[in-house]
Design a protein around this motif. Structure first.
Motif, PDB file in Angstrom:
ATOM      1  N   ASN A  61       1.369  -1.266   0.091  1.00 18.76           N
ATOM      2  CA  ASN A  61       0.164  -0.073  -0.216  1.00 18.76           C
ATOM      3  C   ASN A  61       0.938   1.355  -0.261  1.00 18.76           C
ATOM      4  O   ASN A  61       1.538   1.310   1.167  1.00 18.76           O
ATOM      5  CB  ASN A  61      -0.849  -0.012   1.393  1.00 18.76           C
ATOM      6  CG  ASN A  61      -2.232   0.792   1.523  1.00 18.76           C
ATOM      7  OD1 ASN A  61      -1.800   1.938   0.503  1.00 18.76           O
ATOM      8  ND2 ASN A  61      -2.905   0.949   2.108  1.00 18.76           N
ATOM      9  N   TYR A  62       0.992   1.783  -1.347  1.00 18.45           N
ATOM     10  CA  TYR A  62       1.942   2.983  -1.456  1.00 18.45           C
ATOM     11  C   TYR A  62       1.191   4.020  -1.651  1.00 18.45           C
ATOM     12  O   TYR A  62       0.601   3.763  -2.512  1.00 18.45           O
ATOM     13  CB  TYR A  62       3.721   2.806  -2.085  1.00 18.45           C
ATOM     14  CG  TYR A  62       3.582   1.668  -1.788  1.00 18.45           C
ATOM     15  CD1 TYR A  62       4.118   1.207  -0.789  1.00 18.45           C
ATOM     16  CD2 TYR A  62       3.799   0.450  -3.045  1.00 18.45           C
ATOM     17  CE1 TYR A  62       5.029  -0.285  -0.520  1.00 18.45           C
ATOM     18  CE2 TYR A  62       4.274  -0.364  -2.224  1.00 18.45           C
ATOM     19  CZ  TYR A  62       5.009  -0.831  -1.707  1.00 18.45           C
ATOM     20  OH  TYR A  62       6.020  -2.047  -1.591  1.00 18.45           O
ATOM     21  N   TYR A  75      -0.514   9.546  -6.767  1.00 19.55           N
ATOM     22  CA  TYR A  75      -1.274   7.911  -7.303  1.00 19.55           C
ATOM     23  C   TYR A  75      -1.198   6.844  -5.982  1.00 19.55           C
ATOM     24  O   TYR A  75       0.279   6.063  -5.352  1.00 19.55           O
ATOM     25  CB  TYR A  75       0.845   7.815  -8.486  1.00 19.55           C
ATOM     26  CG  TYR A  75       0.487   6.307  -8.225  1.00 19.55           C
ATOM     27  CD1 TYR A  75       0.094   6.349 -10.278  1.00 19.55           C
ATOM     28  CD2 TYR A  75       1.269   5.160  -8.510  1.00 19.55           C
ATOM     29  CE1 TYR A  75       0.152   4.966 -11.052  1.00 19.55           C
ATOM     30  CE2 TYR A  75       0.785   4.334  -8.881  1.00 19.55           C
ATOM     31  CZ  TYR A  75       0.143   3.800 -10.017  1.00 19.55           C
ATOM     32  OH  TYR A  75       0.820   2.923 -11.624  1.00 19.55           O
ATOM     33  N   SER A  76      -1.568   6.636  -6.023  1.00 20.90           N
ATOM     34  CA  SER A  76      -2.366   5.848  -4.742  1.00 20.90           C
ATOM     35  C   SER A  76      -2.267   4.208  -5.574  1.00 20.90           C
ATOM     36  O   SER A  76      -2.645   3.872  -6.346  1.00 20.90           O
ATOM     37  CB  SER A  76      -3.994   6.093  -3.930  1.00 20.90           C
ATOM     38  OG  SER A  76      -3.791   6.928  -3.203  1.00 20.90           O
ATOM     39  N   VAL A  99      -4.990   4.906  -8.379  1.00 18.48           N
ATOM     40  CA  VAL A  99      -5.671   5.860  -8.605  1.00 18.48           C
ATOM     41  C   VAL A  99      -4.822   7.018  -9.151  1.00 18.48           C
ATOM     42  O   VAL A  99      -3.804   7.000  -7.907  1.00 18.48           O
ATOM     43  CB  VAL A  99      -6.913   6.109  -7.585  1.00 18.48           C
ATOM     44  CG1 VAL A  99      -7.859   7.657  -7.744  1.00 18.48           C
ATOM     45  CG2 VAL A  99      -7.969   4.589  -7.625  1.00 18.48           C
ATOM     46  N   LEU A 100      -4.753   7.537  -9.850  1.00 16.86           N
ATOM     47  CA  LEU A 100      -4.058   8.488  -9.999  1.00 16.86           C
ATOM     48  C   LEU A 100      -4.644   9.888 -10.180  1.00 16.86           C
ATOM     49  O   LEU A 100      -6.063   9.723 -10.894  1.00 16.86           O
ATOM     50  CB  LEU A 100      -3.142   8.858 -11.379  1.00 16.86           C
ATOM     51  CG  LEU A 100      -2.515  10.201 -12.004  1.00 16.86           C
ATOM     52  CD1 LEU A 100      -1.165  10.170 -10.722  1.00 16.86           C
ATOM     53  CD2 LEU A 100      -1.631   9.961 -12.846  1.00 16.86           C
ATOM     54  N   GLY A 147      -6.754   1.471 -13.242  1.00 18.42           N
ATOM     55  CA  GLY A 147      -6.784   0.757 -13.277  1.00 18.42           C
ATOM     56  C   GLY A 147      -6.344  -0.444 -12.134  1.00 18.42           C
ATOM     57  O   GLY A 147      -5.690  -0.238 -11.446  1.00 18.42           O
ATOM     58  N   SER A 148      -5.945  -1.059 -13.461  1.00 20.31           N
ATOM     59  CA  SER A 148      -5.803  -2.513 -12.226  1.00 20.31           C
ATOM     60  C   SER A 148      -5.755  -3.346 -12.721  1.00 20.31           C
ATOM     61  O   SER A 148      -5.205  -3.817 -14.165  1.00 20.31           O
ATOM     62  CB  SER A 148      -7.111  -3.111 -11.475  1.00 20.31           C
ATOM     63  OG  SER A 148      -8.185  -4.071 -12.339  1.00 20.31           O
ATOM     64  N   SER A 149      -4.593  -4.677 -12.751  1.00 19.60           N
ATOM     65  CA  SER A 149      -4.147  -5.896 -12.857  1.00 19.60           C
ATOM     66  C   SER A 149      -4.346  -7.303 -12.258  1.00 19.60           C
ATOM     67  O   SER A 149      -4.610  -6.996 -11.423  1.00 19.60           O
ATOM     68  CB  SER A 149      -2.870  -5.855 -13.812  1.00 19.60           C
ATOM     69  OG  SER A 149      -1.851  -5.145 -12.815  1.00 19.60           O
TER      70      SER A 149
END
Length: 181
Positions: A61-62, A75-76, A99-100, A147-149
């Motif tokens: 978690n950054y 930028y989470s 999430v940006l 986005g996600s991956s």
């Protein structure tokens, strides 16, 4: 045959007892770590053991932050990694999302003449951009993309994320750094 089943039963009982003691120690250590952790955790790990398998889960978690003259961004990034195996083979899976959030530092009135906005980001593993047209003045000064991956490469905690923003003939570039560093 009875002796084999009796021995297997005793081994299972003793193994189960040993697991509870290990879990107690692990849970005590985890509780101490959780009490000392900050609100935004960097990395956390947990382990689970099932019959002939063992897995370890790591949560990342950054938050990367930065700004330029007219813009600021966050930028989470959140990711989960699961390492497992049965002694013969190791498995790995992951999933992540980001999430940006881009925010104009001036007033909304300053953006009233904006017709086009284009912003992009670049990490060592991915990049993305978004273009927006505004026939009418924007109603907010915060812009987001996400986005996600699954099972892809992951953003590292030491990452430097490059952001570029273009709006109506202006352009600014800046970097985002992990806020916990």
């Amino acid at each position: 045959m009875k002796k084999i089943f009796t021995m297997l039963f005793i081994i299972m009982v003793l193994t189960a007892c040993g697991t509870n003691a290990s879990n107690k120690d692990y849970n005590t250590e985890t509780s101490k770590e959780e009490n000392n952790a900050e609100t935004t955790k960097k990395d956390t790990k947990s382990e689970t053991t099932k019959k002939d398998t063992k897995s370890e889960t790591t949560e990342h978690n950054y938050q990367f932050i930065g700004e330029s003259e007219h813009w600021e961004a966050i930028y989470s990034y959140k990711a989960t990694e699961i390492w497992g195996g049965n002694g013969k083979q190791t498995t790995h899976s992951s999933k992540d999302n980001y999430v940006l959030t881009l925010k104009y530092k001036g007033s909304l009135e300053e953006l009233s003449s904006m017709k086009n906005l284009e912003y992009s980001y670049e990490t060592t593993i991915s990049s993305g951009n978004k273009r927006e047209a505004y026939p009418d003045p924007p109603s907010e000064k915060v812009f987001k993309t996400s986005g996600s991956s699954v099972n892809g490469a992951m953003v590292g905690k030491d990452e430097v994320i490059k952001v570029n923003v273009k709006w109506d003939g202006f352009e600014e570039s800046f970097e985002l750094h992990n806020k916990d560093k």
